[in-house]
Design an enzyme around this catalytic site. Structure first.
Site, PDB file in Angstrom:
ATOM      1  N   SER A 143       0.861  -1.186   0.000  1.00 12.64           N
ATOM      2  CA  SER A 143       0.000   0.000   0.000  1.00 12.64           C
ATOM      3  C   SER A 143       0.889   1.224   0.000  1.00 12.64           C
ATOM      4  O   SER A 143       2.001   1.191   0.553  1.00 12.64           O
ATOM      5  CB  SER A 143      -0.916   0.016   1.222  1.00 12.64           C
ATOM      6  OG  SER A 143      -1.608   1.253   1.326  1.00 12.64           O
ATOM      7  N   TYR A 152       1.678   1.636   9.252  1.00 12.49           N
ATOM      8  CA  TYR A 152       1.256   0.726   8.184  1.00 12.49           C
ATOM      9  C   TYR A 152       1.999   1.041   6.894  1.00 12.49           C
ATOM     10  O   TYR A 152       2.643   0.169   6.295  1.00 12.49           O
ATOM     11  CB  TYR A 152      -0.251   0.851   7.984  1.00 12.49           C
ATOM     12  CG  TYR A 152      -0.807   0.050   6.824  1.00 12.49           C
ATOM     13  CD1 TYR A 152      -0.864  -1.341   6.885  1.00 12.49           C
ATOM     14  CD2 TYR A 152      -1.286   0.682   5.693  1.00 12.49           C
ATOM     15  CE1 TYR A 152      -1.385  -2.079   5.840  1.00 12.49           C
ATOM     16  CE2 TYR A 152      -1.816  -0.055   4.627  1.00 12.49           C
ATOM     17  CZ  TYR A 152      -1.859  -1.423   4.707  1.00 12.49           C
ATOM     18  OH  TYR A 152      -2.367  -2.149   3.668  1.00 12.49           O
ATOM     19  N   ALA A 154       4.709   2.876   6.366  1.00 15.54           N
ATOM     20  CA  ALA A 154       6.166   2.752   6.470  1.00 15.54           C
ATOM     21  C   ALA A 154       6.608   1.298   6.434  1.00 15.54           C
ATOM     22  O   ALA A 154       7.587   0.944   5.771  1.00 15.54           O
ATOM     23  CB  ALA A 154       6.644   3.421   7.758  1.00 15.54           C
ATOM     24  N   SER A 155       5.874   0.435   7.120  1.00 15.43           N
ATOM     25  CA  SER A 155       6.249  -0.982   7.135  1.00 15.43           C
ATOM     26  C   SER A 155       5.958  -1.648   5.800  1.00 15.43           C
ATOM     27  O   SER A 155       6.667  -2.579   5.392  1.00 15.43           O
ATOM     28  CB  SER A 155       5.531  -1.711   8.272  1.00 15.43           C
ATOM     29  OG  SER A 155       4.125  -1.575   8.181  1.00 15.43           O
ATOM     30  N   LYS A 156       4.930  -1.165   5.100  1.00 11.81           N
ATOM     31  CA  LYS A 156       4.672  -1.693   3.755  1.00 11.81           C
ATOM     32  C   LYS A 156       5.775  -1.273   2.781  1.00 11.81           C
ATOM     33  O   LYS A 156       6.128  -2.017   1.861  1.00 11.81           O
ATOM     34  CB  LYS A 156       3.317  -1.212   3.251  1.00 11.81           C
ATOM     35  CG  LYS A 156       2.140  -1.934   3.870  1.00 11.81           C
ATOM     36  CD  LYS A 156       2.019  -3.363   3.369  1.00 11.81           C
ATOM     37  CE  LYS A 156       0.716  -4.008   3.782  1.00 11.81           C
ATOM     38  NZ  LYS A 156       0.517  -5.344   3.168  1.00 11.81           N
ATOM     39  N   THR A 187     -13.604  -4.274   0.776  1.00  9.68           N
ATOM     40  CA  THR A 187     -13.581  -5.499   1.585  1.00  9.68           C
ATOM     41  C   THR A 187     -14.346  -5.320   2.891  1.00  9.68           C
ATOM     42  O   THR A 187     -14.161  -6.085   3.832  1.00  9.68           O
ATOM     43  CB  THR A 187     -12.140  -5.932   1.888  1.00  9.68           C
ATOM     44  OG1 THR A 187     -11.478  -4.873   2.613  1.00  9.68           O
ATOM     45  CG2 THR A 187     -11.379  -6.239   0.606  1.00  9.68           C
TER      46      THR A 187
END
Length: 241
Positions: A143, A152, A154-156, A187
């Site tokens: 993402s 989220y 940064a880790s992606k 979703t």
């Protein structure tokens, strides 16, 4: 043991999710399917959990924040279905927070699940790889959302780099490695106002759905998709254009 090719799909906690759609699509193509899920994550999110892995041949509950989990997952899959041909990573930790509001604990958990577990899953896959040259596949979902979703996003970003490194480091095994950015997918997490905004912002004039991503994964896992390697692919209806 089955003679089918085996795919391991992580993050299959909900039937409405991308992971579950990938399991169903590859099963239609004759793959043996293994799926991991972690209900405690979905249970603490607004959408809740259900039996998303019910369509898989093998369902494994696994907390991917545990660094020992990837090895245990591969042990289960290999003993039940055989060697893993394709690894498709749909798992994530995703809790909205900004630069100012993110806690150290949340930051570390996001990186443990989204980045470290991705590395360890790819490491297990590469260490154990024993399928014919050119058939191996690694696919991870990413993402580009970072604003008010700092840990989220940064880790992606770390997930992207780890996965794409495999395209070079596993070259001698004939494994392709690609990252897919599916854009906003319907979703169950969007309210009606957000859906309307996304539809209006997307050139194709509709919401993305998990089947869109599953169709792309099916192509990448096919012989016809074997020349696509080391790419970050946007499959988002043009919303990022």
């Amino acid at each position: 043991m089955t003679e089918k090719k085996t795919v391991l799909v992580t993050g299959v906690g909900r039937t409405a999710g991308i992971g579950a759609a990938v399991v169903r699509r590859l099963a239609e193509q004759g793959w043996a399917t293994a799926a991991t899920y972690w209900h405690p994550y979905d249970d603490r999110m607004p959408w809740g959990s259900d039996d998303g892995a019910k369509d898989a041949d093998l369902a494994i509950e696994a907390d991917l924040s545990d660094p020992e989990a990837p090895a245990r997952i591969f042990d289960r899959v290999e003993s039940t279905l055989g060697k893993v041909t394709a690894l498709v990573m749909c798992h994530c930790e995703s809790v909205d927070s900004s630069i100012l509001t993110t806690s150290v604990e949340s930051f570390d958990l996001h990186f443990a699940v989204n980045a470290r577990a991705t590395w360890l899953l790819i490491k297990e896959y590469g260490t154990r790889h024993a399928v014919p040259f050119g058939e191996g596949r690694i696919i991870a979902f990413t993402s580009d959302h970072t604003v008010h979703n700092l840990p989220y996003g940064a880790s992606k970003g770390a997930l992207d780099r780890i996965t794409l490194a495999a395209a070079r480091e596993f070259a001698e095994m004939g494994i392709t490695a690609n990252v897919v950015n599916p854009g906003p997918n319907d979703t169950g997490w969007m309210d009606e106002a957000l859906k309307k905004h996304i539809v209006e912002s997307t050139p194709l004039g509709r919401l993305g759905v998990p089947k869109d991503s599953a169709d792309l994964v099916a192509f990448l896992c096919s012989p016809e998709g074997g020349w696509i390697n080391g790419q970050l692919l946007k499959s988002d209806g043009g919303i990022s254009g």
